[in-house]
Design a protein around this motif. Structure first.
Motif, PDB file in Angstrom:
ATOM      1  N   ALA A 117      23.906  78.826  40.037  1.00  0.00           N
ATOM      2  CA  ALA A 117      24.425  79.568  38.886  1.00  0.00           C
ATOM      3  C   ALA A 117      25.928  79.407  38.822  1.00  0.00           C
ATOM      4  O   ALA A 117      26.579  79.085  39.817  1.00  0.00           O
ATOM      5  CB  ALA A 117      24.065  81.048  39.022  1.00  0.00           C
ATOM      6  N   LEU A 118      26.471  79.581  37.633  1.00  0.00           N
ATOM      7  CA  LEU A 118      27.929  79.604  37.466  1.00  0.00           C
ATOM      8  C   LEU A 118      28.351  81.041  37.187  1.00  0.00           C
ATOM      9  O   LEU A 118      27.714  81.739  36.395  1.00  0.00           O
ATOM     10  CB  LEU A 118      28.342  78.706  36.289  1.00  0.00           C
ATOM     11  CG  LEU A 118      28.315  77.207  36.557  1.00  0.00           C
ATOM     12  CD1 LEU A 118      28.626  76.449  35.275  1.00  0.00           C
ATOM     13  CD2 LEU A 118      29.306  76.820  37.634  1.00  0.00           C
ATOM     14  N   MET A 119      29.454  81.454  37.823  1.00  0.00           N
ATOM     15  CA  MET A 119      29.863  82.857  37.698  1.00  0.00           C
ATOM     16  C   MET A 119      31.041  82.986  36.721  1.00  0.00           C
ATOM     17  O   MET A 119      31.700  82.007  36.394  1.00  0.00           O
ATOM     18  CB  MET A 119      30.270  83.410  39.066  1.00  0.00           C
ATOM     19  CG  MET A 119      29.183  83.374  40.088  1.00  0.00           C
ATOM     20  SD  MET A 119      27.747  84.334  39.619  1.00  0.00           S
ATOM     21  CE  MET A 119      28.307  85.945  40.137  1.00  0.00           C
ATOM     22  N   ARG A 137      34.733  81.040  35.423  1.00  0.00           N
ATOM     23  CA  ARG A 137      35.620  80.791  36.543  1.00  0.00           C
ATOM     24  C   ARG A 137      35.972  79.310  36.680  1.00  0.00           C
ATOM     25  O   ARG A 137      37.072  78.959  37.105  1.00  0.00           O
ATOM     26  CB  ARG A 137      34.943  81.237  37.836  1.00  0.00           C
ATOM     27  CG  ARG A 137      35.065  82.735  38.090  1.00  0.00           C
ATOM     28  CD  ARG A 137      34.272  83.118  39.316  1.00  0.00           C
ATOM     29  NE  ARG A 137      34.398  84.539  39.583  1.00  0.00           N
ATOM     30  CZ  ARG A 137      35.111  85.028  40.617  1.00  0.00           C
ATOM     31  NH1 ARG A 137      35.740  84.212  41.432  1.00  0.00           N
ATOM     32  NH2 ARG A 137      35.182  86.322  40.797  1.00  0.00           N
ATOM     33  N   CYS A 138      35.037  78.469  36.336  1.00  0.00           N
ATOM     34  CA  CYS A 138      35.178  77.042  36.658  1.00  0.00           C
ATOM     35  C   CYS A 138      36.439  76.453  36.036  1.00  0.00           C
ATOM     36  O   CYS A 138      36.735  76.679  34.857  1.00  0.00           O
ATOM     37  CB  CYS A 138      33.961  76.280  36.161  1.00  0.00           C
ATOM     38  SG  CYS A 138      34.084  74.526  36.488  1.00  0.00           S
ATOM     39  N   ILE A 139      37.207  75.695  36.839  1.00  0.00           N
ATOM     40  CA  ILE A 139      38.440  75.081  36.356  1.00  0.00           C
ATOM     41  C   ILE A 139      38.307  73.568  36.309  1.00  0.00           C
ATOM     42  O   ILE A 139      39.284  72.848  36.236  1.00  0.00           O
ATOM     43  CB  ILE A 139      39.621  75.480  37.250  1.00  0.00           C
ATOM     44  CG1 ILE A 139      39.259  75.199  38.706  1.00  0.00           C
ATOM     45  CG2 ILE A 139      39.991  76.944  37.026  1.00  0.00           C
ATOM     46  CD1 ILE A 139      40.417  75.327  39.664  1.00  0.00           C
ATOM     47  N   ALA A 140      37.081  73.086  36.386  1.00  0.00           N
ATOM     48  CA  ALA A 140      36.812  71.647  36.275  1.00  0.00           C
ATOM     49  C   ALA A 140      37.561  70.818  37.299  1.00  0.00           C
ATOM     50  O   ALA A 140      38.066  69.748  36.992  1.00  0.00           O
ATOM     51  CB  ALA A 140      37.100  71.151  34.855  1.00  0.00           C
ATOM     52  N   CYS A 141      37.628  71.312  38.532  1.00  0.00           N
ATOM     53  CA  CYS A 141      38.322  70.545  39.564  1.00  0.00           C
ATOM     54  C   CYS A 141      37.440  69.439  40.117  1.00  0.00           C
ATOM     55  O   CYS A 141      37.907  68.523  40.783  1.00  0.00           O
ATOM     56  CB  CYS A 141      38.781  71.452  40.691  1.00  0.00           C
ATOM     57  SG  CYS A 141      37.402  72.091  41.634  1.00  0.00           S
ATOM     58  N   LYS A 142      36.129  69.519  39.890  1.00  0.00           N
ATOM     59  CA  LYS A 142      35.155  68.493  40.271  1.00  0.00           C
ATOM     60  C   LYS A 142      34.976  68.346  41.778  1.00  0.00           C
ATOM     61  O   LYS A 142      34.456  67.336  42.255  1.00  0.00           O
ATOM     62  CB  LYS A 142      35.516  67.134  39.665  1.00  0.00           C
ATOM     63  CG  LYS A 142      35.471  67.184  38.155  1.00  0.00           C
ATOM     64  CD  LYS A 142      35.616  65.818  37.561  1.00  0.00           C
ATOM     65  CE  LYS A 142      35.675  65.954  36.037  1.00  0.00           C
ATOM     66  NZ  LYS A 142      35.920  64.674  35.380  1.00  0.00           N
ATOM     67  N   LEU A 143      35.449  69.333  42.528  1.00  0.00           N
ATOM     68  CA  LEU A 143      35.246  69.266  43.984  1.00  0.00           C
ATOM     69  C   LEU A 143      33.761  69.334  44.320  1.00  0.00           C
ATOM     70  O   LEU A 143      33.271  68.663  45.211  1.00  0.00           O
ATOM     71  CB  LEU A 143      35.982  70.423  44.662  1.00  0.00           C
ATOM     72  CG  LEU A 143      37.474  70.235  44.814  1.00  0.00           C
ATOM     73  CD1 LEU A 143      38.090  71.489  45.419  1.00  0.00           C
ATOM     74  CD2 LEU A 143      37.765  69.038  45.703  1.00  0.00           C
ATOM     75  N   CYS A 203      33.901  75.044  46.235  1.00  0.00           N
ATOM     76  CA  CYS A 203      34.523  75.554  45.021  1.00  0.00           C
ATOM     77  C   CYS A 203      35.718  76.453  45.345  1.00  0.00           C
ATOM     78  O   CYS A 203      35.589  77.435  46.070  1.00  0.00           O
ATOM     79  CB  CYS A 203      33.512  76.330  44.198  1.00  0.00           C
ATOM     80  SG  CYS A 203      34.175  76.903  42.650  1.00  0.00           S
ATOM     81  N   PRO A 204      36.903  76.150  44.794  1.00  0.00           N
ATOM     82  CA  PRO A 204      38.102  76.931  45.105  1.00  0.00           C
ATOM     83  C   PRO A 204      38.113  78.292  44.398  1.00  0.00           C
ATOM     84  O   PRO A 204      38.837  79.185  44.808  1.00  0.00           O
ATOM     85  CB  PRO A 204      39.238  76.044  44.603  1.00  0.00           C
ATOM     86  CG  PRO A 204      38.631  75.206  43.543  1.00  0.00           C
ATOM     87  CD  PRO A 204      37.212  74.996  43.932  1.00  0.00           C
ATOM     88  N   VAL A 205      37.349  78.436  43.313  1.00  0.00           N
ATOM     89  CA  VAL A 205      37.418  79.690  42.561  1.00  0.00           C
ATOM     90  C   VAL A 205      36.092  80.447  42.582  1.00  0.00           C
ATOM     91  O   VAL A 205      35.854  81.325  41.749  1.00  0.00           O
ATOM     92  CB  VAL A 205      37.827  79.421  41.089  1.00  0.00           C
ATOM     93  CG1 VAL A 205      39.270  78.991  41.014  1.00  0.00           C
ATOM     94  CG2 VAL A 205      36.911  78.387  40.457  1.00  0.00           C
ATOM     95  N   SER A 265      33.218  79.632  41.646  1.00  0.00           N
ATOM     96  CA  SER A 265      32.512  79.574  40.368  1.00  0.00           C
ATOM     97  C   SER A 265      31.038  79.258  40.575  1.00  0.00           C
ATOM     98  O   SER A 265      30.167  79.998  40.139  1.00  0.00           O
ATOM     99  CB  SER A 265      33.143  78.509  39.481  1.00  0.00           C
ATOM    100  OG  SER A 265      32.309  78.237  38.408  1.00  0.00           O
ATOM    101  N   ILE A 266      30.776  78.157  41.253  1.00  0.00           N
ATOM    102  CA  ILE A 266      29.375  77.788  41.446  1.00  0.00           C
ATOM    103  C   ILE A 266      28.844  78.521  42.674  1.00  0.00           C
ATOM    104  O   ILE A 266      29.490  78.544  43.716  1.00  0.00           O
ATOM    105  CB  ILE A 266      29.209  76.255  41.529  1.00  0.00           C
ATOM    106  CG1 ILE A 266      27.730  75.901  41.499  1.00  0.00           C
ATOM    107  CG2 ILE A 266      29.869  75.681  42.763  1.00  0.00           C
ATOM    108  CD1 ILE A 266      27.491  74.469  41.143  1.00  0.00           C
ATOM    109  N   VAL A 267      27.710  79.170  42.518  1.00  0.00           N
ATOM    110  CA  VAL A 267      27.121  79.925  43.624  1.00  0.00           C
ATOM    111  C   VAL A 267      25.623  79.642  43.664  1.00  0.00           C
ATOM    112  O   VAL A 267      25.042  79.163  42.695  1.00  0.00           O
ATOM    113  CB  VAL A 267      27.309  81.450  43.467  1.00  0.00           C
ATOM    114  CG1 VAL A 267      28.748  81.837  43.620  1.00  0.00           C
ATOM    115  CG2 VAL A 267      26.726  81.919  42.170  1.00  0.00           C
TER     116      VAL A 267
HETATM  117  S1  SF4 Z   1      34.186  73.143  42.451  1.00  0.00           S
HETATM  118 FE1  SF4 Z   1      34.044  75.076  41.288  1.00  0.00          FE
HETATM  119  S2  SF4 Z   1      35.776  75.010  39.946  1.00  0.00           S
HETATM  120 FE2  SF4 Z   1      35.558  72.950  40.713  1.00  0.00          FE
HETATM  121  S3  SF4 Z   1      34.303  71.945  39.165  1.00  0.00           S
HETATM  122 FE3  SF4 Z   1      32.870  72.726  40.703  1.00  0.00          FE
HETATM  123  S4  SF4 Z   1      32.324  74.716  39.939  1.00  0.00           S
HETATM  124 FE4  SF4 Z   1      34.099  74.140  38.802  1.00  0.00          FE
END
Ligand code: SF4
Ligand code: SF4
Lengths: 161, 356
Positions: A51-53, A61-67, A111-113, A115-117
């Motif tokens: 899920a995305l929070m 929350r997601c900042i599209a960092c693609k980590l 995920c740094p923020v 977001s994805i859980v």
């Molecule tokens: S690591 Fe977190 S913030 Fe970065 S793209 Fe994935 S979900 Fe978004």
């Protein structure tokens, strides 16, 4: 073949031993859990449906960092991003292939923020092949639906991290 | 019941009454057999479940008792698929070739001193002939499917059944000598008396050999090389679906019951009671316990069926060469040896039988 082996074979000793083992199991207490009515306890660390929070104010929350997509061992996540009108970087496409995902939880770690859980939902299904692609909307909806219990689980687990 | 039939149909020729009576008996036995199979499937799944420390089926009906009915309905409703290149005629014939001998063999089984469909003189021979007939069904099924796995399975089954047939036949020779008759009813009658006068004591090795080769004959675990799921998918019936598969299944379980009933008849005294010959019981109110009745036969049969399933839950499958060497190098020599011993016992007048 020596004589002891021969006697062992002819008296079927090994077979009788095997029979006794299974007969003992026959009378043992049964441990089956009657699943839909009774459930085994789940750890707060259980890794289920993704899920995305959102933040409390409703902002994603997601900042599209693609980590997450970089760390994913199954390469299940594909992300495209663009600048939003307010100048922040956001994803335009965030898709997880639920059939590729192995529920390892690395994305959540990366995920740094936060977001994805991974929620603790494991009883879900799809009826069409296409539904395996979890779009951003679906993931956010899952996050909204199970928000409280997910947050609570993460809190419980945070002590050990 | 026959008297009732005679009085009811007294206007008919006695010949016709006999015919109707036979048909009635056949119907009763067949229906009972099919119900037995239904029960057996449930029983097997429950027992194996318990031996795995699980509870087994418990969803359909009270305690899962209707599970096998649900399975049957499912199988009957499935599509019957006939492979394109299969030989249609033999493909459809072979399940019946397996089922018919399995059912026909029950004609000579004496369930109680009175209840027997056909009390023929050569009952034992008839049984031997019919139980070996089943192998044709297996071979034809494998051949007609036009599939390599099915063919491998049927080749295995053929070699295995032929090998164990011999050990089985020799074991029956021993029973024949002890019972002094080919009639199954007389073989049971020769065992009257308590537990100690049953043939399992003087013929103990033959008893074990007969049961083991019976397991191999029915292609049951641990000798189910013919279907070895791990190597050849499902062996000879891999191409069958729906009702064709159901018939194979039915035949396998009927054969299982047949071997169990035969073992009880030939070695455990058939309908004789466990408590017969105990003077203390015979004179007391419990004397009904010492009476011979069909109940004892069913009890013994159930025990052997349990052993069949018990074996399946306990042991891994044999390797094919081990299976063959067990059949040819162990079981056959043991039976021949014991027949020799029996001859000596017979001549020296040791044992329960007497030369008349
Ligand atoms: S690591 Fe977190 S913030 Fe970065 S793209 Fe994935 S979900 Fe978004
Ligand atoms: S749980 Fe593992 S496999 Fe699934 S998306 Fe996250 S990183 Fe990829």
């Amino acid at each position: 073949m020596n004589i002891i082996q021969l006697i062992k074979k002819l008296t079927l000793i090994d077979f009788i031993k095997g029979f006794i083992v299974t007969l003992k199991a026959f009378f043992r207490r049964k441990v089956t859990v009657q699943y839909p009515e009774v459930k085994t306890p789940l750890s707060p660390r259980f890794r289920g449906k993704l899920a995305l929070m959102r933040y409390d104010n409703g902002e994603e929350r997601c900042i599209a960092c693609k980590l997450c997509s970089a760390v994913c061992p199954a390469q299940a996540i594909s992300i495209e991003s663009e600048e939003r009108a307010d100048g922040s970087r956001r994803t335009t496409k965030f898709e997880i292939d639920a059939f590729k995902c192995i529920y390892c939880g690395f994305c959540e770690e990366a995920c740094p923020v936060d977001s994805i859980v991974e929620t603790d939902i494991f009883e879900y299904h799809m009826t069409e092949n296409e539904q395996r692609i979890q779009t951003k909307e679906m993931l956010l909806a899952t996050g909204d639906e199970y928000r409280e219990q997910t947050i609570e689980n993460k809190k419980k687990d945070s002590r050990y991290r | 019941m026959k008297d009732f039939l005679i009085s009811f149909l007294s206007f008919l020729d006695p010949q016709w009454i006999n015919l109707i009576w036979s048909l009635l008996q056949i119907a009763i036995v067949t229906i009972c057999l099919i119900l037995t199979v239904v029960f057996l499937v449930y029983f097997e799944r429950k027992v194996i479940g318990y031996m795995h420390a699980r509870v087994g089926p418990n969803r359909v009906g009270p305690k899962g008792t209707l599970q096998s009915i649900a399975d049957t309905i499912k199988l009957l409703l499935k599509e019957v698929i006939i492979p394109d290149k299969a030989d249609r005629f033999f493909f459809l014939l072979s399940p019946l070739l397996l089922l018919i001998p399995a059912l026909a063999a029950w004609a000579v089984i004496p369930f109680s001193p009175e209840f027997i469909i056909a009390d023929i003189n050569a009952g034992l021979l008839y049984l031997l002939a019919l139980t070996s007939f089943g192998v044709y069904g297996v071979i034809l099924a494998g051949w007609a499917s036009n599939s390599k796995y099915a063919f491998l399975g049927s080749m295995r089954a053929a070699a295995q059944m032929v090998a164990y047939e011999i050990a089985m036949g020799f074991a029956l020779v021993g029973v024949l000598m002890a019972g002094g008759s080919l009639k199954l009813g007389e073989i049971v009658a020769a065992q009257t008396g308590g537990v100690l006068s049953w043939f399992w004591i003087p013929l103990f090795p033959l008893f074990i050999v007969y049961f083991i080769s019976g397991i191999a004959e029915t292609n049951r675990h641990p000798f189910d090389l013919a279907e070895g799921e791990a190597e050849i998918v499902a062996g000879f019936h891999v191409e069958y679906s729906g009702i064709g598969f159901a018939i194979f299944f039915l035949a396998e379980y009927i054969n299982m019951a047949l071997i169990s009933v035969l073992t009880s008849i030939m070695f455990l005294g058939g309908w004789e009671s466990f408590f017969a010959g105990i003077p203390f019981l015979e004179s007391s109110v419990f004397s009904f316990l010492t009476e011979p009745s069909i109940f004892w036969l069913l009890l013994k049969t159930l025990f052997f069926l349990f052993v069949f399933i018990w074996l399946r839950a306990s042991f891994p499958r044999y390797r094919y060469d081990q299976l063959m060497s067990l059949g040819w190098k162990v079981l056959i020599p043991i039976t021949i040896l014991w027949i020799g011993v029996e001859c000596i016992m017979y001549v020296m007048q040791i044992g329960p039988w007497s030369v008349t």
